[in-house]
Design a protein around this motif. Structure first.
Motif, short mmCIF file in Angstrom:
data_model
loop_
_atom_site.label_atom_id
_atom_site.label_comp_id
_atom_site.label_asym_id
_atom_site.label_seq_id
_atom_site.Cartn_x
_atom_site.Cartn_y
_atom_site.Cartn_z
N ARG A 255 -5.38 10.51 9.14
CA ARG A 255 -4.73 11.24 8.04
C ARG A 255 -4.19 10.30 6.98
NH1 ARG A 255 -0.04 14.28 10.13
NH2 ARG A 255 -1.58 14.66 11.73
N LEU A 256 -3.64 9.16 7.40
CA LEU A 256 -3.04 8.22 6.46
C LEU A 256 -4.03 7.18 5.93
CD1 LEU A 256 0.37 7.56 8.25
CD2 LEU A 256 -0.08 9.05 6.28
N ASP B 259 2.87 -1.57 4.09
CA ASP B 259 2.87 -0.17 3.67
C ASP B 259 4.26 0.25 3.24
OD1 ASP B 259 0.07 1.02 4.34
OD2 ASP B 259 0.59 -0.30 6.02
N ASP C 218 7.54 5.38 2.76
CA ASP C 218 7.16 6.80 2.84
C ASP C 218 5.87 7.00 3.63
OD1 ASP C 218 9.38 7.90 1.54
OD2 ASP C 218 8.52 7.48 -0.42
N VAL C 219 4.97 6.05 3.59
CA VAL C 219 3.74 6.13 4.39
C VAL C 219 4.09 6.00 5.87
CG1 VAL C 219 1.52 5.02 4.87
CG2 VAL C 219 2.31 5.24 2.51
N ARG D 293 -5.16 4.53 7.62
CA ARG D 293 -4.70 3.22 8.07
C ARG D 293 -5.37 2.91 9.41
NH1 ARG D 293 -3.19 3.84 3.62
NH2 ARG D 293 -1.20 3.29 2.69
N ARG E 125 0.84 -1.20 0.00
CA ARG E 125 0.00 0.00 0.00
C ARG E 125 0.87 1.25 0.00
NH1 ARG E 125 -3.84 -1.65 5.01
NH2 ARG E 125 -1.84 -1.35 6.00
N ASP E 126 0.53 2.18 -0.90
CA ASP E 126 1.16 3.49 -0.84
C ASP E 126 0.10 4.49 -0.41
OD1 ASP E 126 -0.33 4.07 -3.13
OD2 ASP E 126 1.40 4.42 -4.41
N ALA E 127 0.39 5.76 -0.51
CA ALA E 127 -0.55 6.78 -0.05
C ALA E 127 -1.82 6.82 -0.89
CB ALA E 127 0.13 8.15 -0.07
N ASN E 128 -1.76 6.37 -2.15
CA ASN E 128 -2.90 6.49 -3.05
C ASN E 128 -3.56 5.18 -3.46
OD1 ASN E 128 -2.38 9.31 -3.23
ND2 ASN E 128 -0.72 8.85 -4.64
N ALA F 290 5.86 9.09 7.05
CA ALA F 290 4.93 10.20 7.33
C ALA F 290 4.34 10.06 8.73
CB ALA F 290 3.82 10.23 6.27
#
Length: 191
Positions: free
Chosen positions: A100-101, A76, A79-80, A103, A41-44, A83
């Motif tokens: 915010r993330l 994840d 970078d996630v 998750r 999983r990334d941010a998007n 953050a």
């Protein structure tokens, strides 16, 4: 496990040319199949990865060539997780970070706990890296928290490396931390 750059085609070219060395003995790594497919999983959304496996011509050991944006045993991307670590160091709570993330709270809490457990090792390792790398090193000032000091050391080491080698600036501080820790930034066994 060996952390390599994110571009799979470039890694394959370097591997075929014998340009990647074994982290254990310094021998030459050669292609030796593939690791299992991973959905991360990334941010998007999701990223599908199938890391290359290589075998050393010297010691015979095999290594999974883990892309720099991946941590060992984490779904994840780094970078996630980075953050979340930055947000915690800035004073955010676990529920706010998780929201915010996007998750689960327990997932984020697990990252933060594991980083807290390794914070002193991370701080020392990356502070030494910063001092060894920077032309005129200025270690981060101590704060009231080991966690915050460790995050500051990672970011400081990245800045020092990027000032000396501009290509390092093309990756995030967390991808550099993944590479420097051989993907084990949140591992119970610090490299």
């Amino acid at each position: 496990m060996l952390t390599v750059e994110a571009d799979a085609a470039r890694v394959e070219t370097r591997l075929q040319a014998g340009e990647i060395e074994c982290p254990d003995c310094g021998g030459v790594l050669a292609p030796w199949g593939w690791a299992r497919h991973r959905v991360l999983r990334d941010a998007n959304g999701v990223v599908r990865v199938r890391p290359r496996r290589a075998r050393c011509s010297g010691c015979g050991g095999s290594h999974v060539l883990l892309p720099v944006f991946v941590l060992v045993r984490r779904v994840d991307l780094v970078d996630v997780i980075g953050a979340a670590l930055l947000a915690k160091a800035a004073g955010s709570g676990v529920r706010a970070i998780a929201a915010r993330l996007g998750r689960p709270v327990e997932t984020v809490r697990g990252w933060l706990r594991r980083f807290e457990q390794q914070a002193e090792h991370v701080r020392v390792y990356f502070t030494v890296l910063l001092v060894d790398t920077a032309p005129d090193p200025v270690p981060p000032t101590a704060s009231a928290s080991r966690f915050t000091d460790a995050v500051a050391a990672v970011v400081g080491a990245w800045r020092a490396a990027a000032s000396r080698w501009p290509d390092v600036g093309k990756v995030s501080p967390w991808q550099m931390a993944s590479a420097a820790s051989r993907g084990r930034l949140l591992s119970p066994i610090w490299p």
